[in-house]
Design a protein around this motif. Structure first.
Motif, PDB file in Angstrom:
ATOM      1  N   LYS A 102       0.864  -1.181   0.000  1.00 26.07           N
ATOM      2  CA  LYS A 102       0.000   0.000   0.000  1.00 26.07           C
ATOM      3  C   LYS A 102       0.900   1.230   0.000  1.00 26.07           C
ATOM      4  CE  LYS A 102       1.198   1.051   3.220  1.00 26.07           C
ATOM      5  NZ  LYS A 102       2.639   1.277   3.561  1.00 26.07           N
ATOM      6  N   ARG A 173       9.571   8.591   1.819  1.00 26.06           N
ATOM      7  CA  ARG A 173       8.135   8.894   1.957  1.00 26.06           C
ATOM      8  C   ARG A 173       7.877  10.380   2.212  1.00 26.06           C
ATOM      9  NH1 ARG A 173       9.272   4.014   3.906  1.00 26.06           N
ATOM     10  NH2 ARG A 173       7.781   2.259   3.731  1.00 26.06           N
ATOM     11  N   ASP A 187       0.639   6.118   4.133  1.00 22.08           N
ATOM     12  CA  ASP A 187       1.571   5.039   4.508  1.00 22.08           C
ATOM     13  C   ASP A 187       0.978   4.150   5.595  1.00 22.08           C
ATOM     14  OD1 ASP A 187       4.728   4.805   6.209  1.00 22.08           O
ATOM     15  OD2 ASP A 187       3.931   3.577   4.588  1.00 22.08           O
ATOM     16  N   HIS A 191      -3.580   1.556   6.400  1.00 22.48           N
ATOM     17  CA  HIS A 191      -3.725   0.291   7.139  1.00 22.48           C
ATOM     18  C   HIS A 191      -4.894   0.374   8.123  1.00 22.48           C
ATOM     19  CE1 HIS A 191      -0.287  -2.227   6.110  1.00 22.48           C
ATOM     20  NE2 HIS A 191       0.545  -1.232   6.281  1.00 22.48           N
TER      21      HIS A 191
HETATM   22  C1  SOE Z   1       6.612   2.537   7.681  1.00 27.57           C
HETATM   23  O1  SOE Z   1       5.634   3.399   8.165  1.00 27.57           O
HETATM   24  C2  SOE Z   1       6.065   1.124   7.599  1.00 27.57           C
HETATM   25  O2  SOE Z   1       7.094   0.280   7.120  1.00 27.57           O
HETATM   26  C3  SOE Z   1       4.884   1.044   6.630  1.00 27.57           C
HETATM   27  O3  SOE Z   1       5.277   1.412   5.308  1.00 27.57           O
HETATM   28  C4  SOE Z   1       4.347  -0.383   6.647  1.00 27.57           C
HETATM   29  O4  SOE Z   1       3.228  -0.514   5.767  1.00 27.57           O
HETATM   30  C5  SOE Z   1       3.905  -0.731   8.067  1.00 27.57           C
HETATM   31  O5  SOE Z   1       3.415  -2.065   8.103  1.00 27.57           O
HETATM   32  C6  SOE Z   1       5.086  -0.597   9.015  1.00 27.57           C
HETATM   33  O6  SOE Z   1       5.660   0.728   8.911  1.00 27.57           O
END
Ligand code: SOE
Length: 386
Positions: A102, A173, A187, A191
């Motif tokens: 994602k 990012r 980012d 989720h």
């Molecule tokens: C950084 O925020 C990161 O690696 C994200 O990109 C991932 O999707 C997350 O699962 C853990 O943190």
């Protein structure tokens, strides 16, 4: 390569991206007994040490070489966000099943095109929302679905990290060219929003958002730096516009209201995602920092904490477990469980598909559009679902 009469370990994968998450993909794929044919990095020179560290035999010289390799059935995309669109498009056109990190792409126009391509391809397409594959998250979903909570009224949730909490913290990012206009929201907020939709079965209809940049100037290293790793050496000051954090008010189509916080500048939280659902009959809460526990809150009976034990879980929740109770399963197991579901679906089109697909990836991009518009206008904005 045709999948008839093959089992999961007969499938072959390739991973694009040799950073932190790319490594997690490789190791999770292997736990299924699936061979990772090779990896592709930003350059062969940068990919080779990672391939050696992981014991992956081959480093692809180019994306074309990867896509032309007949051994590769599934392509995992774990590259920077702005590379996703073209890499996914080419993989689908090459007849490869795709698991993409994602966000699926950085604009809803791109996610719409990928959704249409994927639907027409007949291939399996997944977005790497691994939070759907923690046993206790699936258990929460089962309890909502069986009516134990009643009507979901109030949803509170957060996703907090601290790896970008100082002005000397840098990552691709932060740069909107590489990461897209939204950073913390795209980012990690993605989720949280996907997990809440998965658990409640409700979709976001409206958002009121504030995007927060607490560090408008950061020290960008003049060399490369990886996710969750600090830079050392020379730096240069750069102006930052992407969001360090965000506060969201959310309306869902089932009547629930959400109050969400997203932050990559919350000292002490390394990777904390959590939610609480307050229903008309009971409440339920889960936090990744106590990943094996599920809290159930009641008015006329004792509250309880259910510690993960497949024998006590719903069939769907037990299905994503690998180990018996008492043997803690965490972040990496959620990737294995996700890929087990994806790879089974590749072999059997009737296998359960509760992993996120490009339909979900496009839905999330439309929510991101609404979040951006709301932050710009300081108003409630409807999500333009299509
Ligand atoms: C950084 O925020 C990161 O690696 C994200 O990109 C991932 O999707 C997350 O699962 C853990 O943190």
């Amino acid at each position: 390569m045709p999948t008839a009469n093959r089992s999961v370990p007969d499938l072959r994968a390739a991973v694009v991206g040799t950073g932190f998450i790319g490594r997690v993909h490789v190791e999770a794929i292997r736990r299924l007994g699936v061979e990772v044919v090779g990896v592709l990095g930003s350059s062969p020179e940068r990919a080779r040490p990672v391939a050696e560290e992981l014991g992956v035999r081959h480093v692809f010289a180019s994306y074309r070489e990867l896509l032309e390799d007949p051994q590769v059935d599934v392509v995992h995309i774990a590259s920077p966000n702005n590379a996703h669109f073209e890499q996914v498009r080419q993989a689908l056109r090459a007849g490869k099943h795709v698991v993409c990190e994602k966000p699926l792409a950085t604009t809803s126009a791109e996610t719409r095109e990928l959704r249409e391509l994927a639907r027409a391809s007949g291939l399996v397409h997944a977005v790497n929302y691994n939070a759907r594959f923690y046993s206790q998250v699936v258990e929460a979903r089962s309890r909502v679905a069986n009516g134990e909570l009643g009507d979901i009224r109030l949803i509170t949730g957060s996703y907090r990290q601290d790896w970008l909490a100082e002005d000397t913290d840098w990552n691709w990012r932060i740069d909107t060219e590489a990461g897209g206009e939204l950073r913390s929201v795209a980012d990690i907020g993605s989720h949280l929003l996907d997990m809440l939709g998965f658990v409640t079965g409700q979709r976001v209809t409206h958002v009121m958002a504030e995007l927060l940049t607490f560090l408008p100037v950061r020290q960008r290293p003049t060399g490369a730096v990886e996710t969750f790793r600090s830079a050392d050496g020379a730096t240069e000051p750069v102006d930052v516009t992407s969001d360090d954090a965000a506060t969201l008010l959310v309306r869902f189509d089932g009547g629930a209201r959400g109050l969400l916080a997203i932050s990559q500048v919350s000292m002490g939280h390394k990777n904390s995602i959590e939610f609480e659902l307050a229903g008309s009959s009971a409440s339920i809460a889960w936090a990744s920092d106590a990943v094996e526990q599920l809290w159930i809150g009641r008015r006329h009976a004792a509250n309880e904490v259910l510690t993960r034990d497949p024998f006590l879980l719903s069939e769907q929740a037990a299905a994503v477990a690998t180990l018996p109770g008492g043997h803690v399963e965490g972040f990496e197991n959620s990737f294995k469980a996700l890929y087990r579901a994806v790879y089974r679906r590749i072999l059997d089109g009737d296998a359960p598909q509760h992993f996120a697909t490009f339909d979900d990836g496009h839905h999330d991009a439309l929510v991101m559009d609404a979040i951006l518009e709301s932050a710009r206008t300081s108003s409630w904005v409807a999500v333009e679902h299509d």
